[in-house]
Scaffold this motif. Sequence first.
Motif, mmCIF file in Angstrom:
data_model
loop_
_atom_site.group_PDB
_atom_site.id
_atom_site.type_symbol
_atom_site.label_atom_id
_atom_site.label_comp_id
_atom_site.label_asym_id
_atom_site.label_seq_id
_atom_site.Cartn_x
_atom_site.Cartn_y
_atom_site.Cartn_z
ATOM 1 N N ALA A 119 33.399 43.650 45.570
ATOM 2 C CA ALA A 119 32.604 42.507 46.059
ATOM 3 C C ALA A 119 32.127 42.753 47.485
ATOM 4 O O ALA A 119 31.014 42.365 47.854
ATOM 5 C CB ALA A 119 33.445 41.238 45.991
ATOM 6 N N GLU A 122 28.291 42.371 45.652
ATOM 7 C CA GLU A 122 28.794 41.142 45.012
ATOM 8 C C GLU A 122 28.346 41.033 43.551
ATOM 9 O O GLU A 122 29.113 40.618 42.681
ATOM 10 C CB GLU A 122 28.293 39.927 45.819
ATOM 11 C CG GLU A 122 28.776 38.582 45.307
ATOM 12 C CD GLU A 122 30.291 38.432 45.291
ATOM 13 O OE1 GLU A 122 30.830 38.112 44.214
ATOM 14 O OE2 GLU A 122 30.932 38.658 46.334
ATOM 15 N N ALA A 153 30.480 43.185 41.237
ATOM 16 C CA ALA A 153 31.812 42.596 41.001
ATOM 17 C C ALA A 153 31.717 41.481 39.957
ATOM 18 O O ALA A 153 32.570 41.362 39.073
ATOM 19 C CB ALA A 153 32.379 42.052 42.313
ATOM 20 N N GLN A 154 30.649 40.680 40.043
ATOM 21 C CA GLN A 154 30.451 39.600 39.067
ATOM 22 C C GLN A 154 30.225 40.175 37.670
ATOM 23 O O GLN A 154 30.791 39.673 36.679
ATOM 24 C CB GLN A 154 29.233 38.755 39.509
ATOM 25 C CG GLN A 154 28.898 37.574 38.610
ATOM 26 C CD GLN A 154 29.985 36.516 38.598
ATOM 27 O OE1 GLN A 154 30.721 36.392 39.571
ATOM 28 N NE2 GLN A 154 30.126 35.820 37.485
ATOM 29 N N GLN A 164 39.952 39.528 41.874
ATOM 30 C CA GLN A 164 39.800 39.130 43.278
ATOM 31 C C GLN A 164 40.903 38.157 43.675
ATOM 32 O O GLN A 164 41.437 37.416 42.856
ATOM 33 C CB GLN A 164 38.425 38.497 43.494
ATOM 34 C CG GLN A 164 37.315 39.537 43.542
ATOM 35 C CD GLN A 164 35.961 38.895 43.741
ATOM 36 O OE1 GLN A 164 35.203 38.767 42.794
ATOM 37 N NE2 GLN A 164 35.656 38.475 44.949
#
Length: 487
Positions: A58, A62, A65-66, A146
Amino acid sequence: MAKKAADYEAEKQKLKEFLSGFTTQDDQGRKKFKYAEQLTAIAHREQVSITIDLDDVAEHDEELAQAIRENTRRYNNLMAEVIETLLPDYKERDVPARDALDVFIKHRHLMDARTVDGANPAAAQPVRNTFPPELMRRYEVYFKSQSNEKVIPIREVKASQIGKLVNVKGIVVRATEVKPMMQVATYTCDQCGAETYQPIVSTSFMPQINCPGEDCRVNRSGGRLTLQSRGSKFTKFQEIKVQEHSDAVPVGHIPRSITVYARGDQTRLCAPGDHVGINGIYLPIRKEGFQAMTSGLLSDTYLEAHRIAKLNKAEDDEVGEEEITQEELKQLAEQDFYNKLSSSIAPEIFGHEDVKKALLLLLVGGVDKNPAGMKIRGNINICLMGDPGVAKSQLLSYIDRLAPRSQYTTGRGSSGVGLTAAVMKDPLTGEMTLEGGALVLADQGICCIDEFDKMDEGDRTAIHEVMEQQTISIAKAGIMTSLNARV
């Protein structure tokens, strides 16, 4: 479809940039390539697994990571492919063969090179002899979710989470023995000698019988395949059953449980009775052959463990390996430390100083002695007696919360078998196994039994051996053994 394929190529490029370029700062302020160093260790066979922290991803990107969180299974395969392409760049020296499979793979490569060199290009070997990537990989890829990711209650894990990275926590109620599980089956043909590979993705598989090789097909010789266990790839496998915490159960319901499959480095990380937090991918169990016909439209699900961490029962934090600080050591040396410690047990209950001191001594324990082979226990057992409403059960439940390993049960709701051990049929292997009761689960911990006087006389005698010898002797269904139930 073509756009999707191009998308995944772009994602692989992003993953490659992340692995080779991600840096952290160490104490001296120098740059440290966190994942590049791990890749070097994997290339030299010093490390067998790599854990990708999604906090790092992330920080780098970002969106990536999503995407990993939403489609973890696919990205797990992509990451493994990316690492495979990067490994030759990080390899600094030749690595000696560690096991039989390394020697097999080396010989296969030599054979392939010879056939390609010796034959003309037209008569080159067909593509059937390409090795499946699972066989060549000697590492596992895991993802760590996370730190701000929410924990999902076990009963809320539903079909919308299939294929995603989910975070659950609960109590381990059963953990099977660690056994080797086949990842890639290797067969040799008795007619043409060709090798055939079959990757296995579920807990059961249908072995191949007829050789799919070119020679056998053209000549119609009908070669039969023989399974070669030395040339196949196995991995450590353990099935864990996790039940949700009692405080997460709605009114009038019973606790739900979820099956967790642990492979490779994730095995042997927890024992029955432990409170754990698990990150994993929620997936349906693939069934083949007759099982698929009988199960119909229903599908069982499981969680593929990527990270298992023990939790502290009181604060729900991960159990750390912290050392005692100098300040705490100073406090230990003070004069009235014994009174301080005893008064900090259940501080909300006034008085009962002697009872609290006795409970403190029970928690700390003594020293076992073994003179000339005879075992003398160094721990005490405590029986609290008193009028109703003098906080006997409150003290008991506080000790249950305080002790790292403990089991709480009542005399009315437990039988002798439930306290000691029961013989069960293992659903995975079909063999008879012992399922430990409350006293076995509280081994090297504390077993709290409330309402001891309401217990049946026959069940109470089952505890006598545990209290004196700290073992449970069993002779049931052909299983003769002695289980530990130490304090």
